[in-house]
Each structure stands twice: as C-alpha cells, then as structure tokens.
Design a protein around this motif. Sequence first.
Motif, PDB file in Angstrom:
ATOM      1  N   MET A   1       0.847  -1.187   0.000  1.00 33.87           N
ATOM      2  CA  MET A   1       0.000   0.000   0.000  1.00 33.87           C
ATOM      3  C   MET A   1       0.886   1.242   0.000  1.00 33.87           C
ATOM      4  O   MET A   1       1.650   1.456   0.952  1.00 33.87           O
ATOM      5  N   ASN A   2       0.791   2.025  -1.047  1.00 31.74           N
ATOM      6  CA  ASN A   2       1.574   3.250  -1.188  1.00 31.74           C
ATOM      7  C   ASN A   2       0.654   4.461  -1.233  1.00 31.74           C
ATOM      8  O   ASN A   2      -0.547   4.327  -1.458  1.00 31.74           O
ATOM      9  N   SER A   3       1.230   5.623  -1.020  1.00 31.77           N
ATOM     10  CA  SER A   3       0.464   6.880  -1.074  1.00 31.77           C
ATOM     11  C   SER A   3      -0.804   6.771  -0.231  1.00 31.77           C
ATOM     12  O   SER A   3      -1.904   7.127  -0.686  1.00 31.77           O
ATOM     13  N   LEU A   4      -0.645   6.309   0.972  1.00 33.56           N
ATOM     14  CA  LEU A   4      -1.804   6.076   1.833  1.00 33.56           C
ATOM     15  C   LEU A   4      -2.500   7.373   2.193  1.00 33.56           C
ATOM     16  O   LEU A   4      -1.868   8.431   2.346  1.00 33.56           O
ATOM     17  N   LYS A   5      -3.815   7.268   2.318  1.00 34.25           N
ATOM     18  CA  LYS A   5      -4.670   8.403   2.643  1.00 34.25           C
ATOM     19  C   LYS A   5      -5.419   8.107   3.942  1.00 34.25           C
ATOM     20  O   LYS A   5      -5.630   6.936   4.278  1.00 34.25           O
ATOM     21  N   PRO A   6      -5.850   9.136   4.647  1.00 33.81           N
ATOM     22  CA  PRO A   6      -6.624   8.896   5.872  1.00 33.81           C
ATOM     23  C   PRO A   6      -7.853   8.010   5.626  1.00 33.81           C
ATOM     24  O   PRO A   6      -8.223   7.214   6.509  1.00 33.81           O
ATOM     25  N   GLU A   7      -8.452   8.097   4.448  1.00 35.83           N
ATOM     26  CA  GLU A   7      -9.628   7.277   4.159  1.00 35.83           C
ATOM     27  C   GLU A   7      -9.291   5.803   3.942  1.00 35.83           C
ATOM     28  O   GLU A   7     -10.188   4.978   3.788  1.00 35.83           O
ATOM     29  N   ASP A   8      -8.014   5.459   3.928  1.00 39.85           N
ATOM     30  CA  ASP A   8      -7.618   4.059   3.869  1.00 39.85           C
ATOM     31  C   ASP A   8      -7.627   3.412   5.255  1.00 39.85           C
ATOM     32  O   ASP A   8      -7.418   2.199   5.377  1.00 39.85           O
ATOM     33  N   THR A   9      -7.851   4.206   6.283  1.00 38.43           N
ATOM     34  CA  THR A   9      -7.902   3.677   7.640  1.00 38.43           C
ATOM     35  C   THR A   9      -9.021   2.657   7.772  1.00 38.43           C
ATOM     36  O   THR A   9     -10.184   2.944   7.452  1.00 38.43           O
ATOM     37  N   ALA A  10      -8.672   1.456   8.215  1.00 44.47           N
ATOM     38  CA  ALA A  10      -9.643   0.374   8.318  1.00 44.47           C
ATOM     39  C   ALA A  10      -8.955  -0.851   8.906  1.00 44.47           C
ATOM     40  O   ALA A  10      -7.724  -0.882   9.029  1.00 44.47           O
ATOM     41  N   VAL A  11      -9.759  -1.838   9.238  1.00 45.43           N
ATOM     42  CA  VAL A  11      -9.227  -3.169   9.511  1.00 45.43           C
ATOM     43  C   VAL A  11      -9.175  -3.901   8.176  1.00 45.43           C
ATOM     44  O   VAL A  11     -10.175  -3.949   7.450  1.00 45.43           O
ATOM     45  N   TYR A  12      -8.019  -4.459   7.873  1.00 39.01           N
ATOM     46  CA  TYR A  12      -7.814  -5.145   6.599  1.00 39.01           C
ATOM     47  C   TYR A  12      -7.829  -6.651   6.829  1.00 39.01           C
ATOM     48  O   TYR A  12      -7.146  -7.165   7.737  1.00 39.01           O
ATOM     49  N   TYR A  13      -8.605  -7.332   6.001  1.00 37.82           N
ATOM     50  CA  TYR A  13      -8.765  -8.767   6.096  1.00 37.82           C
ATOM     51  C   TYR A  13      -8.290  -9.441   4.812  1.00 37.82           C
ATOM     52  O   TYR A  13      -8.563  -8.939   3.719  1.00 37.82           O
ATOM     53  N   CYS A  14      -7.649 -10.579   4.938  1.00 42.13           N
ATOM     54  CA  CYS A  14      -7.397 -11.389   3.752  1.00 42.13           C
ATOM     55  C   CYS A  14      -8.384 -12.547   3.754  1.00 42.13           C
ATOM     56  O   CYS A  14      -8.926 -12.929   4.799  1.00 42.13           O
ATOM     57  N   ALA A  15      -8.637 -13.070   2.560  1.00 46.67           N
ATOM     58  CA  ALA A  15      -9.613 -14.131   2.400  1.00 46.67           C
ATOM     59  C   ALA A  15      -9.183 -15.050   1.267  1.00 46.67           C
ATOM     60  O   ALA A  15      -8.480 -14.623   0.349  1.00 46.67           O
TER      61      ALA A  15
ATOM     62  N   GLY B   1      -9.241 -14.215   7.498  1.00 43.06           N
ATOM     63  CA  GLY B   1      -8.352 -13.965   8.611  1.00 43.06           C
ATOM     64  C   GLY B   1      -9.026 -13.115   9.673  1.00 43.06           C
ATOM     65  O   GLY B   1     -10.183 -12.708   9.522  1.00 43.06           O
ATOM     66  N   GLN B   2      -8.279 -12.815  10.737  1.00 47.36           N
ATOM     67  CA  GLN B   2      -8.844 -12.067  11.848  1.00 47.36           C
ATOM     68  C   GLN B   2      -8.717 -10.554  11.657  1.00 47.36           C
ATOM     69  O   GLN B   2      -9.324  -9.782  12.394  1.00 47.36           O
ATOM     70  N   GLY B   3      -7.925 -10.142  10.699  1.00 45.94           N
ATOM     71  CA  GLY B   3      -7.792  -8.724  10.383  1.00 45.94           C
ATOM     72  C   GLY B   3      -6.585  -8.073  11.029  1.00 45.94           C
ATOM     73  O   GLY B   3      -6.087  -8.515  12.065  1.00 45.94           O
ATOM     74  N   THR B   4      -6.127  -7.013  10.394  1.00 42.08           N
ATOM     75  CA  THR B   4      -5.036  -6.206  10.946  1.00 42.08           C
ATOM     76  C   THR B   4      -5.395  -4.736  10.754  1.00 42.08           C
ATOM     77  O   THR B   4      -5.892  -4.338   9.703  1.00 42.08           O
ATOM     78  N   GLN B   5      -5.158  -3.935  11.774  1.00 38.93           N
ATOM     79  CA  GLN B   5      -5.564  -2.529  11.754  1.00 38.93           C
ATOM     80  C   GLN B   5      -4.543  -1.684  11.005  1.00 38.93           C
ATOM     81  O   GLN B   5      -3.332  -1.772  11.263  1.00 38.93           O
ATOM     82  N   VAL B   6      -5.057  -0.854  10.108  1.00 33.86           N
ATOM     83  CA  VAL B   6      -4.241   0.148   9.424  1.00 33.86           C
ATOM     84  C   VAL B   6      -4.830   1.512   9.746  1.00 33.86           C
ATOM     85  O   VAL B   6      -6.026   1.744   9.529  1.00 33.86           O
ATOM     86  N   THR B   7      -4.002   2.377  10.280  1.00 33.01           N
ATOM     87  CA  THR B   7      -4.433   3.731  10.615  1.00 33.01           C
ATOM     88  C   THR B   7      -3.529   4.732   9.910  1.00 33.01           C
ATOM     89  O   THR B   7      -2.307   4.679  10.070  1.00 33.01           O
ATOM     90  N   VAL B   8      -4.141   5.612   9.140  1.00 35.67           N
ATOM     91  CA  VAL B   8      -3.400   6.622   8.394  1.00 35.67           C
ATOM     92  C   VAL B   8      -3.746   7.988   8.971  1.00 35.67           C
ATOM     93  O   VAL B   8      -4.908   8.404   8.950  1.00 35.67           O
ATOM     94  N   SER B   9      -2.743   8.656   9.494  1.00 30.85           N
ATOM     95  CA  SER B   9      -2.963   9.973  10.101  1.00 30.85           C
ATOM     96  C   SER B   9      -2.732  11.071   9.072  1.00 30.85           C
ATOM     97  O   SER B   9      -1.893  10.944   8.175  1.00 30.85           O
ATOM     98  N   SER B  10      -3.471  12.155   9.234  1.00 33.64           N
ATOM     99  CA  SER B  10      -3.363  13.276   8.282  1.00 33.64           C
ATOM    100  C   SER B  10      -2.307  14.279   8.722  1.00 33.64           C
ATOM    101  O   SER B  10      -1.767  14.198   9.809  1.00 33.64           O
TER     102      SER B  10
END
Length: 120
Positions: free
Chosen positions: A83-97, A111-120
């Motif tokens: 994930m490049n050029s991340l934006k605050p709106e990309d903040t979410a729990v990310y799951y693979c399936a 999966g159980q998910g992993t948290q991604v937080t993008v600060s502005s």
Amino acid sequence: QVQLVESGGGLVQAGGSLRLSCAASERVVTTYAMGWFRQAPGKEREFVAAINWLGSLTYYADSVKGRFAISRDNALITVYLQMNSLKPEDTAVYYCAAAPGSYPYIYDYWGQGTQVTVSS
C-alpha cells in the motif's frame, strides 16, 4: 481447516507506505484465489484487491488502483498487499480471504484482520 493470519498493519502518516502479509496454514491455498478486504468504523466491509491462484490476474477497487498492489508467493503460502500513497480514508481493519473456486470468487476463509491507521 484453512487458517489465515494477517500482519503488517500499523500507524502511518498520509503519503506513507505499508505492506500487509497474509500467511496461510495449508498448502492447498496455493490453488485458491486470494483477496484483501477492509472495513472502516461504521461502514460495511469492502473489496480492495484480489489475485488468482497463479498470480497472473489481479483485480482492484477503483479507490486503490495505482496505489496498492497485490502479490503472492506460493512457495511461502503468503499473499501481500503493498500500500503506497496512503490516505486517511484508507484507515480500516484489513482482512485477507481465500476463495477455492474460479472467478467470480466466493471467499470461504477469512483472517482475523489487521488494523491500518493513516494519520493526516
């Protein structure tokens, strides 16, 4: 029983990068399509990216095209989301399936998910 474990999430500033990994427990997953989804607070889970079993076909949500890249290493039974050029709106729990069948993919394992937080 297939188990998927995500890792690589964290806190990053806008414009930064992260690489998520999803490790599978069973080698049969190398014959499955894999996908990444995300769910932000108060929103429904949404599709982010997918890759076929061979790694020759990839699919992306419009919101991440040109910024995110999905890949897989079948020798390691692992799927990645760069994930490049991340934006605050990309903040979410990310799951693979994992999807055992052919396209259109139906994801049977999550999966159980992993948290991604993008600060502005």
